[in-house]
Design an enzyme around this catalytic site. Structure first.
Site, short mmCIF file in Angstrom:
data_model
loop_
_atom_site.label_atom_id
_atom_site.label_comp_id
_atom_site.label_asym_id
_atom_site.label_seq_id
_atom_site.Cartn_x
_atom_site.Cartn_y
_atom_site.Cartn_z
N GLU A 33 -60.07 -43.79 -147.23
CA GLU A 33 -59.88 -44.06 -145.79
C GLU A 33 -58.57 -43.43 -145.38
OE1 GLU A 33 -60.42 -47.99 -144.11
OE2 GLU A 33 -62.04 -48.43 -145.52
N GLU B 254 -60.55 -52.92 -149.83
CA GLU B 254 -59.31 -53.60 -149.41
C GLU B 254 -59.35 -55.07 -149.84
OE1 GLU B 254 -58.16 -52.73 -145.35
OE2 GLU B 254 -58.06 -50.58 -145.79
O1 AHR Z 1 -61.71 -48.00 -140.81
C1 AHR Z 1 -61.50 -49.23 -140.21
C2 AHR Z 1 -61.05 -50.30 -141.19
O2 AHR Z 1 -59.80 -49.95 -141.71
C3 AHR Z 1 -61.89 -50.52 -142.41
O3 AHR Z 1 -62.97 -51.34 -142.18
C4 AHR Z 1 -60.93 -51.15 -143.37
O4 AHR Z 1 -61.25 -50.89 -144.70
C5 AHR Z 1 -59.59 -50.56 -142.96
O5 AHR Z 1 -58.60 -51.50 -142.83
#
Ligand code: AHR
Length: 571
Positions: A375, A241
């Protein structure tokens, strides 16, 4: 995601309708009848009482408002194979966040909790059974502030974890402990290097430390720390991110930095030179708006022009099912409104993949770069009383359906989507496993991953069906979803999700291309949409056996409301 908001205590939002017990209409009717009837007849004699009970049952059977099972015709042509469903679609994510690592995986070798070199045995046994293909580590946002040297050798550096609750990070779980863990569960390493606060030098040293086989200073240091053989690093995350917690970079700035990380961060493991080469995953989009499509454009356009000195094999995409930010939906104690809305929202994953795949197709028509949804999952309000920075939530039947719907979406895009990591593996967000000291419970999502094991590295087979629709309040969703594939041993597997929380589905399965005689497997359902497994009651949502009956050249399967079913077709 705006993570500063995630750290603030959340107010718990209760549905205005309260908790809805989604009992089939017939069961509600039976309950009412028995209450009004049994009281007066308690004074009647035994034969009269029996007669009255018998009569009541007959009247109820005739007049009860039964909901007929919805008929679904499902056709599979097993002779037309599609793309490979990469096992990496079933990847996991373990970040240094809350109790994801400490307590969830790591208890230390002097713990009274049974462990092997500090790693809890119960968790290892459970994870082995779902054949975890890779574990993404150490973050997440944590990765872009992680300095690998803090977590090796006898003297660990104690720091704070500013992203996640500002708690102490002891670094007792570092490179060697992570590699030991993935070895114990039979998985592979997906290591995210620090592109935010780190340098290419630091990241390239880490890779040399992990993978070098020749006697360099770093190789000797690894050996001195207990591991002479080089580690295998299957996947490398080039930042996380980077448009947000990973450094707030523009796409152009990220691209420039990413090219040098891609070039300098080398894998030296001799076993990964020809086959099993390490795949490099660049940071990709976090949504569907223009800033995200611009990001994908920038990275993929550059990829089209890339030279020998840098390369990527994947573009990551993050997409949580959250509805509104900060996450306010409850993970337990919710009703049908929240069931329908969350599942409706989760289906947006399909459009998101299509949108970014279309951009990728422009610059990479041969689909060399995979889309890695590394994610994803349901993100709800933190459980009352928990540290809001620890992202603790329960995991319900709704999450099981959510997981199945998403995995099916990934599988339908298997030619481009070749990796996905649910967030997160233990104790955080949509977890497989919850632990509390010596206690452990497997979640409904865990059972989905278990039931889907045969789909790992299988070959997609297209399924035709009329999904129908399930309507609730303002939300209309497909009533059923389905997916089929041939596993590595040539067996045909079919998955069917009945989203409707009230109505059963009677599936008539027609299979061409093989002589289908029966189908057997498992089905997962629960009393309510928000049913959960707890430490006290761990078997509320667990799979049970199911089989199809053959009738007129078809296989007939009776699926319960809100259920996920996986069967193998026997010839
Ligand atoms: O999964 C929790 C968080 O969500 C992670 O650290 C980040 O990459 C995302 O925003």
């Amino acid at each position: 995601m705006d993570l500063t908001l995630a750290h603030r205590p959340q107010s718990t939002v209760y549905s205005p309708k309260g908790q809805v017990d989604i009992l089939p209409a017939t069961r509600v009717f039976v309950r009412r009848c028995s209450l009004t009837f049994l009281v007066p007849h308690q004074r009647a004699s035994l034969p009269i009482r029996s007669l009255l009970v018998g009569l009541t049952l007959i009247v109820m059977a005739i007049s009860a408002p039964r909901m007929a099972a919805q008929k679904v015709d499902l056709s599979i042509d097993a002779s037309k194979p599609g793309a490979k469903i990469d096992r990496n679609l079933f990847g996991q994510f373990a970040e240094h966040l809350g109790h994801g690592i400490y307590d969830g995986i790591w208890v230390g070798s002097d713990s009274t909790i049974p462990n092997t070199r500090g790693i809890r045995n119960d968790v290892v046994v459970a994870l082995k059974a779902i054949h975890v293909p890779n574990v993404r580590w150490p973050g997440g946002c944590f990765a872009d502030e992680y300095h690998w040297r803090d977590g090796i050798g006898p003297q660990r550096v104690v720091r704070l974890n500013p992203n996640w609750g500002g708690v102490i990070e002891p670094n007792t779980f570092g490179t060697h402990e992570f590699m030991d863990f993935i070895d114990q569960i039979g998985s592979e390493a997906y290591v995210s290097v620090n592109m935010g606060s780190g340098t290419p030098h630091e990241a390239s040293d880490w890779l040399e430390y992990m993978t070098a086989a020749q006697a360099t200073t770093l190789e000797k240091e690894r050996a001195a720390n207990g591991h002479p053989a080089p580690y295998k690093v299957a996947l490398l995350g080039l930042g996380n991110e980077s448009w947000d917690c990973g450094g707030n970079m523009t796409a152009e700035y990220y691209l420039d930095r990413m090219k040098s990380f891609s070039h300098f961060v080398r894998n030296y493991n001799p076993a990964q030179m020809e086959k099993d080469q390490m795949l490099k995953i660049a940071v990709g989009p976090g949504g569907g708006e223009q800033r995200w499509t611009d990001w994908t454009e920038t990275v993929m356009k550059a990829y089209q022009q890339h030279t020998w000195s840098w390369d990527i094999n994947g573009l990551s995409m993050h997409s949580y099912t959250v509805v509104k930010w900060p996450p306010a939906f409850k993970s337990v104690g919710f009703g049908e409104d929240e069931y329908a809305q969350i599942l409706k929202t989760t289906l947006d994953m399909d459009d998101l993949i299509k949108k970014h795949s279309a951009i990728m197709d422009k610059y990479d028509p041969d689909k060399k770069v995979a889309l890695f949804v590394d994610e994803w999952g349901g993100w709800y309000a933190p459980l009352p009383g928990s540290n809001p920075g620890f992202l603790v939530q329960q995991n319900s039947m709704r999450d099981a359906v959510l997981a199945a719907l998403n995995i099916n979406i990934f599988a339908r895009h298997a030619d481009r989507v070749r990796g996905a990591n649910i967030a997160q593996m233990i104790n955080v967000l949509q977890a497989m496993i919850l632990t509390d000291h010596e206690k452990m419970v497997l979640t409904p999502t865990y059972y989905i991953y278990k039931m889907y094991v045969p789909f790992q590295d299988s070959t997609f087979v297209s399924v035709t069906f009329d999904a129908g629709s399930y309507k609730h309040s303002d939300f209309t969703l497909p009533r059923v979803d389905a997916m089929a594939a041939k596993s590595k041993d040539g067996k045909l597997w079919v998955e069917i999700t009945n989203v409707d929380p009230h109505q059963a589905a009677e599936v008539e399965l027609t299979v061409t291309g093989i002589n289908a005689k029966s189908a057997v497997g498992e089905t997962l359902t629960a009393p309510k949409v928000d049913s959960v497994n707890t430490f006290e009651a761990p078997n509320i949502v667990v799979p049970k056996p199911i089989s199809a009956r053959a009738q007129g050249g078809k296989l007939i399967l009776q699926l319960e409301p809100k259920s996920v079913t996986v069967v193998s077709v026997e010839q």
